[in-house]
Design a protein around this motif. Structure first.
Motif, PDB file in Angstrom:
ATOM      1  N   VAL A 140     -89.102  23.779  50.884  1.00  0.00           N
ATOM      2  CA  VAL A 140     -90.112  23.168  51.755  1.00  0.00           C
ATOM      3  C   VAL A 140     -91.396  23.998  51.720  1.00  0.00           C
ATOM      4  O   VAL A 140     -92.502  23.463  51.552  1.00  0.00           O
ATOM      5  CB  VAL A 140     -89.574  23.031  53.208  1.00  0.00           C
ATOM      6  N   ALA A 141     -91.282  25.324  51.826  1.00  0.00           N
ATOM      7  CA  ALA A 141     -92.463  26.193  51.818  1.00  0.00           C
ATOM      8  C   ALA A 141     -93.203  26.090  50.492  1.00  0.00           C
ATOM      9  O   ALA A 141     -94.436  25.983  50.450  1.00  0.00           O
ATOM     10  CB  ALA A 141     -92.045  27.640  52.085  1.00  0.00           C
ATOM     11  N   ALA A 147     -98.822  21.425  47.725  1.00  0.00           N
ATOM     12  CA  ALA A 147     -99.690  20.404  48.330  1.00  0.00           C
ATOM     13  C   ALA A 147    -101.017  21.032  48.746  1.00  0.00           C
ATOM     14  O   ALA A 147    -102.089  20.459  48.525  1.00  0.00           O
ATOM     15  CB  ALA A 147     -98.991  19.781  49.539  1.00  0.00           C
ATOM     16  N   GLN A 148    -100.941  22.219  49.311  1.00  0.00           N
ATOM     17  CA  GLN A 148    -102.168  22.899  49.749  1.00  0.00           C
ATOM     18  C   GLN A 148    -103.037  23.262  48.532  1.00  0.00           C
ATOM     19  O   GLN A 148    -104.257  23.076  48.554  1.00  0.00           O
ATOM     20  CB  GLN A 148    -101.802  24.160  50.530  1.00  0.00           C
ATOM     21  N   VAL A 155     -98.407  18.420  55.644  1.00  0.00           N
ATOM     22  CA  VAL A 155     -97.131  17.825  55.226  1.00  0.00           C
ATOM     23  C   VAL A 155     -96.462  17.081  56.382  1.00  0.00           C
ATOM     24  O   VAL A 155     -96.756  17.334  57.549  1.00  0.00           O
ATOM     25  CB  VAL A 155     -96.130  18.888  54.714  1.00  0.00           C
ATOM     26  N   VAL A 156     -95.570  16.167  56.008  1.00  0.00           N
ATOM     27  CA  VAL A 156     -94.651  15.549  56.959  1.00  0.00           C
ATOM     28  C   VAL A 156     -93.365  16.357  56.870  1.00  0.00           C
ATOM     29  O   VAL A 156     -92.845  16.573  55.778  1.00  0.00           O
ATOM     30  CB  VAL A 156     -94.329  14.091  56.578  1.00  0.00           C
ATOM     31  N   CYS A 157     -92.879  16.853  57.991  1.00  0.00           N
ATOM     32  CA  CYS A 157     -91.647  17.645  57.955  1.00  0.00           C
ATOM     33  C   CYS A 157     -90.946  17.575  59.299  1.00  0.00           C
ATOM     34  O   CYS A 157     -91.488  17.026  60.261  1.00  0.00           O
ATOM     35  CB  CYS A 157     -91.955  19.098  57.594  1.00  0.00           C
ATOM     36  N   SER A 158     -89.739  18.127  59.359  1.00  0.00           N
ATOM     37  CA  SER A 158     -89.036  18.234  60.629  1.00  0.00           C
ATOM     38  C   SER A 158     -89.776  19.255  61.489  1.00  0.00           C
ATOM     39  O   SER A 158     -90.282  20.245  60.968  1.00  0.00           O
ATOM     40  CB  SER A 158     -87.593  18.703  60.365  1.00  0.00           C
ATOM     41  N   LYS A 166     -96.249  26.600  58.455  1.00  0.00           N
ATOM     42  CA  LYS A 166     -97.423  27.316  58.978  1.00  0.00           C
ATOM     43  C   LYS A 166     -97.446  28.747  58.425  1.00  0.00           C
ATOM     44  O   LYS A 166     -98.503  29.280  58.107  1.00  0.00           O
ATOM     45  CB  LYS A 166     -97.404  27.350  60.510  1.00  0.00           C
ATOM     46  N   LYS A 167     -96.278  29.362  58.287  1.00  0.00           N
ATOM     47  CA  LYS A 167     -96.207  30.734  57.768  1.00  0.00           C
ATOM     48  C   LYS A 167     -96.639  30.758  56.305  1.00  0.00           C
ATOM     49  O   LYS A 167     -97.347  31.657  55.860  1.00  0.00           O
ATOM     50  CB  LYS A 167     -94.771  31.249  57.918  1.00  0.00           C
TER      51      LYS A 167
END
Ligand code: C5P
Length: 233
Positions: A140-141, A147-148, A155-158, A166-167
């Protein structure tokens, strides 16, 4: 970045959509059009909702070769939607092409988000079926960083992954999070859920809420409760 609640309009007829929105009288909630509604009613429902003053997140999760996605995004951008998305698995080249297609002649464009891994994909399926050996959080990271790097907005995420994103990407990189339930509410088919208040604490910028609002006895009260817990807390 303004926090907001986005209502998932998971309906398949115009009557259902307009009947639901009638409850809201003068209020104009941010709404999400997903595959079900879009494939049933097409661009017509987007134009109608925009004309009624709603902001629209068009959740179609595009994933194809870069040139095709670029051309498709150009068409969607011309409809005046406010937020669209794609699959980060389509590669940085596809995401950069999407951004190009989305940018209107006057330089404006909708917010562009990437889906990292669907929240329905378990860590075991990631390893055994998709043959991705890295742990889910790392995937995910890394997809969020791709994407960035391609210039996307977030992003769309849980909500449970918002902190990881964010980290990896910094506080300004947007997280839009479905999987929201009120404390003690019916979870339905969502596996990993948080309350609106927990999503706020975990760093989500927008929450996407479907059934807890659309199936509530009083949808406006449920929407206001989400806003009170997520936006105004
Ligand atoms: O009814 P509920 O609140 O579960 O609706 C969540 C909405 O968010 C649905 O429209 C669903 O398709 C969408 N969504 C999701 N999980 C993702 C991406 C989108 O639940 N990973």
């Amino acid at each position: 970045m303004g926090k907001d609640v986005i209502i998932a309009l998971d309906f398949s007829t115009e009557d259902e959509v307009l009947g639901f929105l009638e409850h809201f009288a003068g209020e104009k909630p941010y709404v999400k059009i997903g595959m079900e509604l879009y494939y049933a009613l097409g661009n017509d429902i987007i134009c109608k909702l925009k004309a009624r003053g709603h902001q629209v997140f068009l959740d179609l999760k595009l994933h194809d070769i870069p040139n095709t996605v670029k051309s498709a995004m150009r068409v969607l951008s011309a409809l005046g939607v406010d937020m669209v998305n794609l699959h980060a698995a389509g590669t940085r080249a596809m995401m950069a092409a999407a951004l190009e297609g989305l940018t209107r002649p006057n330089g404006s464009r909708p917010i562009l988000l990437a889906v990292t891994q669907l929240t329905s994909t378990s860590e075991q399926v990631l390893h055994d079926e998709l043959l991705i050996a890295a742990p889910m959080a790392e995937v995910v990271a890394s997809y969020a960083q791709n994407a960035q790097a391609a210039g996307l907005d977030g992003v769309v995420c849980s909500p449970l992954e918002a902190g990881v994103v964010k980290k990896a990407c910094g506080p300004a990189f947007m997280t839009v999070t479905p999987g929201i339930r009120f404390a003690g509410g019916d979870v339905g088919d969502q596996a990993r859920v948080t309350t609106p208040g927990q999503a706020r604490q975990l760093g989500a910028d927008y929450i996407v809420v479907g059934r807890p609002i659309t199936r509530a006895e009083d949808p406006v009260a449920a929407w206001k409760r989400c806003a009170a817990e997520f936006v105004d807390a």
